[in-house]
Design a protein around this motif. Structure first.
Motif, PDB file in Angstrom:
ATOM      1  N   MET A 257       0.835  -1.162   0.000  1.00 18.94           N
ATOM      2  CA  MET A 257       0.000   0.000   0.000  1.00 18.94           C
ATOM      3  C   MET A 257       0.892   1.242   0.000  1.00 18.94           C
ATOM      4  O   MET A 257       1.874   1.309   0.713  1.00 18.94           O
ATOM      5  CB  MET A 257      -0.897  -0.013   1.234  1.00 18.94           C
ATOM      6  CG  MET A 257      -1.723   1.231   1.343  1.00 18.94           C
ATOM      7  SD  MET A 257      -2.691   1.352   2.857  1.00 18.94           S
ATOM      8  CE  MET A 257      -3.846   0.050   2.593  1.00 18.94           C
ATOM      9  N   LEU A 258       0.504   2.223  -0.777  1.00 19.33           N
ATOM     10  CA  LEU A 258       1.221   3.488  -0.809  1.00 19.33           C
ATOM     11  C   LEU A 258       0.668   4.425   0.256  1.00 19.33           C
ATOM     12  O   LEU A 258      -0.531   4.444   0.528  1.00 19.33           O
ATOM     13  CB  LEU A 258       1.075   4.150  -2.176  1.00 19.33           C
ATOM     14  CG  LEU A 258       1.654   3.384  -3.365  1.00 19.33           C
ATOM     15  CD1 LEU A 258       1.311   4.106  -4.657  1.00 19.33           C
ATOM     16  CD2 LEU A 258       3.146   3.254  -3.210  1.00 19.33           C
ATOM     17  N   THR A 259       1.529   5.192   0.853  1.00 15.78           N
ATOM     18  CA  THR A 259       1.115   6.166   1.847  1.00 15.78           C
ATOM     19  C   THR A 259       0.869   7.504   1.153  1.00 15.78           C
ATOM     20  O   THR A 259       1.660   7.932   0.326  1.00 15.78           O
ATOM     21  CB  THR A 259       2.201   6.335   2.921  1.00 15.78           C
ATOM     22  OG1 THR A 259       2.436   5.068   3.512  1.00 15.78           O
ATOM     23  CG2 THR A 259       1.773   7.321   3.976  1.00 15.78           C
ATOM     24  N   LEU A 260      -0.231   8.132   1.497  1.00 14.61           N
ATOM     25  CA  LEU A 260      -0.577   9.427   0.930  1.00 14.61           C
ATOM     26  C   LEU A 260      -0.108  10.517   1.876  1.00 14.61           C
ATOM     27  O   LEU A 260      -0.534  10.573   3.033  1.00 14.61           O
ATOM     28  CB  LEU A 260      -2.095   9.534   0.735  1.00 14.61           C
ATOM     29  CG  LEU A 260      -2.633  10.872   0.241  1.00 14.61           C
ATOM     30  CD1 LEU A 260      -2.103  11.184  -1.148  1.00 14.61           C
ATOM     31  CD2 LEU A 260      -4.151  10.846   0.250  1.00 14.61           C
TER      32      LEU A 260
END
Length: 66
Positions: A1-4
Motif C-alpha cells: 500500500m502506498l502512503t498518501l
C-alpha cells in the motif's frame, strides 16, 4: 500500500474533491479512505461531484417526489 502524504497549512482544513461518474461511485470506491481521513483530521471537508444524465434525475436525487 502506498502512503498518501497530505501537505497543508496548519491553520487550514484538508479539502478533497471527489468525482464519480455514477451515483455511489465515490462511496464504493473511496468511502473508507475518506472516512479514515475525516476521523484523523479535524475540519476535513469533502466536495463530491457526480454528474447526472438529466435535470429530472438530478432533481430526484435531491428531492423525493411522490
Amino acid at each position: 500500500m502506498l502512503t498518501l502524504g497530505l501537505h497543508r497549512l496548519p491553520d487550514r482544513p484538508i479539502s478533497v474533491l471527489a468525482v464519480g461518474a455514477h451515483p455511489d461511485d465515490i462511496e464504493i470506491g473511496a468511502g473508507a479512505p475518506l472516512l479514515t481521513l475525516a476521523a484523523s483530521h479535524p475540519g476535513f471537508r469533502v466536495l463530491s461531484l457526480v454528474p447526472t444524465g438529466s435535470p429530472v434525475r438530478d432533481r430526484k436525487s435531491v428531492v423525493k417526489e411522490k
